[in-house]
Design an enzyme around this catalytic site. Structure first.
Site, PDB file in Angstrom:
ATOM      1  CD  GLU A   2      -7.190 -53.956   6.757  1.00 44.44           C
ATOM      2  OE1 GLU A   2      -5.593 -53.231   7.202  1.00 44.44           O
ATOM      3  OE2 GLU A   2      -7.578 -52.570   6.629  1.00 44.44           O
ATOM      4  CG  ASP A   4     -10.014 -50.961   6.776  1.00 43.48           C
ATOM      5  OD1 ASP A   4     -10.301 -51.495   7.444  1.00 43.48           O
ATOM      6  OD2 ASP A   4      -9.432 -50.362   5.369  1.00 43.48           O
ATOM      7  CD  GLU A   6     -10.001 -46.652   7.336  1.00 46.93           C
ATOM      8  OE1 GLU A   6      -9.255 -47.193   7.494  1.00 46.93           O
ATOM      9  OE2 GLU A   6     -10.280 -45.495   6.648  1.00 46.93           O
ATOM     10  CG  HIS A  19     -12.903 -44.772   3.600  1.00 46.62           C
ATOM     11  ND1 HIS A  19     -12.623 -44.032   2.799  1.00 46.62           N
ATOM     12  CD2 HIS A  19     -12.208 -46.173   3.821  1.00 46.62           C
ATOM     13  CE1 HIS A  19     -11.292 -45.473   1.659  1.00 46.62           C
ATOM     14  NE2 HIS A  19     -11.765 -46.437   2.751  1.00 46.62           N
ATOM     15  CB  THR A  20     -17.119 -49.180   3.660  1.00 44.20           C
ATOM     16  OG1 THR A  20     -17.799 -48.741   2.201  1.00 44.20           O
ATOM     17  CG2 THR A  20     -18.557 -48.780   4.647  1.00 44.20           C
ATOM     18  CG  ASN A  21     -11.099 -50.935   0.986  1.00 43.39           C
ATOM     19  OD1 ASN A  21     -12.091 -51.697   0.143  1.00 43.39           O
ATOM     20  ND2 ASN A  21      -9.363 -50.201   1.297  1.00 43.39           N
ATOM     21  CG  ASP A  95      -1.303 -39.099   3.743  1.00 46.86           C
ATOM     22  OD1 ASP A  95      -2.398 -39.572   4.713  1.00 46.86           O
ATOM     23  OD2 ASP A  95      -0.510 -40.534   3.180  1.00 46.86           O
ATOM     24  CD1 TRP A  96      -4.705 -41.563   3.134  1.00 50.49           C
ATOM     25  CD2 TRP A  96      -6.607 -41.927   2.350  1.00 50.49           C
ATOM     26  NE1 TRP A  96      -5.474 -42.713   4.110  1.00 50.49           N
ATOM     27  CE2 TRP A  96      -6.755 -42.362   4.180  1.00 50.49           C
ATOM     28  CE3 TRP A  96      -8.034 -42.024   2.331  1.00 50.49           C
ATOM     29  CZ2 TRP A  96      -7.897 -43.610   4.336  1.00 50.49           C
ATOM     30  CZ3 TRP A  96      -9.037 -42.707   2.722  1.00 50.49           C
ATOM     31  CH2 TRP A  96      -8.655 -43.149   3.372  1.00 50.49           C
ATOM     32  N   GLY A 100      -9.524 -35.554   0.498  1.00 54.72           N
ATOM     33  CA  GLY A 100      -8.528 -36.195  -0.854  1.00 54.72           C
ATOM     34  C   GLY A 100      -6.541 -35.840  -0.796  1.00 54.72           C
TER      35      GLY A 100
END
Length: 164
Positions: A2, A4, A6, A19-21, A95-96, A100
């Site tokens: 993936e 990501d 987001e 958010h990147t991943n 949940d995250w 957080g």
């Protein structure tokens, strides 16, 4: 695998977080997060991922925010073994994702809607080689202006970096 891009939930009046991943070989944990320097709900913006064999570049309104280089030769997984698909969705990650997990989704504000405009994919069919799909002449490196802009974004707006 993936790549990501987001947008995390926020509390009204707080900055929006992107958010990147990068996941490769089933492993992620290569996250970077940024507070956007604008309100993404006030107008349409351009979010881009440039993915090719040497690197992945994440851009916001044509400003690079992150470069993930291919270091597969030293054992760092890089997504090269699967064709890409694009998924655009809204999902509950309270949940995250929202500070957080401290801030929960306010379901009384549902339904939640995302709007897309001028959605474009410029890619090569699986198994294609040669021409612009061969990448021989396309290294997609950032020029000095792009490196300076990315440095500004990372110094002023990065809030999380998996490396640190």
């Amino acid at each position: 695998d993936e790549i990501d891009f987001e947008f995390l939930g926020n509390v009204s009046g707080e900055p929006y977080t992107v958010h990147t991943n990068v996941y490769a070989g089933g492993k992620g944990d290569k996250e970077q997060q940024f507070h956007l320097w604008f309100d993404p709900t006030a107008a349409f913006h351009t979010y881009s991922i440039v993915w090719h064999p040497q690197r992945i570049i994440f851009l916001v309104d044509n400003s690079p925010i992150r470069v993930f280089n291919n270091h597969k030769s030293i054992g760092i997984p890089f997504p090269t073994s699967q064709p890409m698909r694009v998924h655009c969705s809204l999902w509950n990650a309270d949940d995250w994702a929202t500070q957080g997990g401290r801030v929960k989704t306010d379901w009384t504000k549902a339904p939640f809607v995302a709007y897309y405009r001028n959605f474009k994919i410029d890619g090569c069919p699986v198994g294609t080689s040669g021409g612009s799909c061969g990448f021989q002449s396309q290294t997609q490196e950032l020029d000095a202006k792009g490196r300076n802009r990315m440095r500004w974004v990372q110094q002023k707006h990065m809030i999380y970096n998996y490396c640190t």
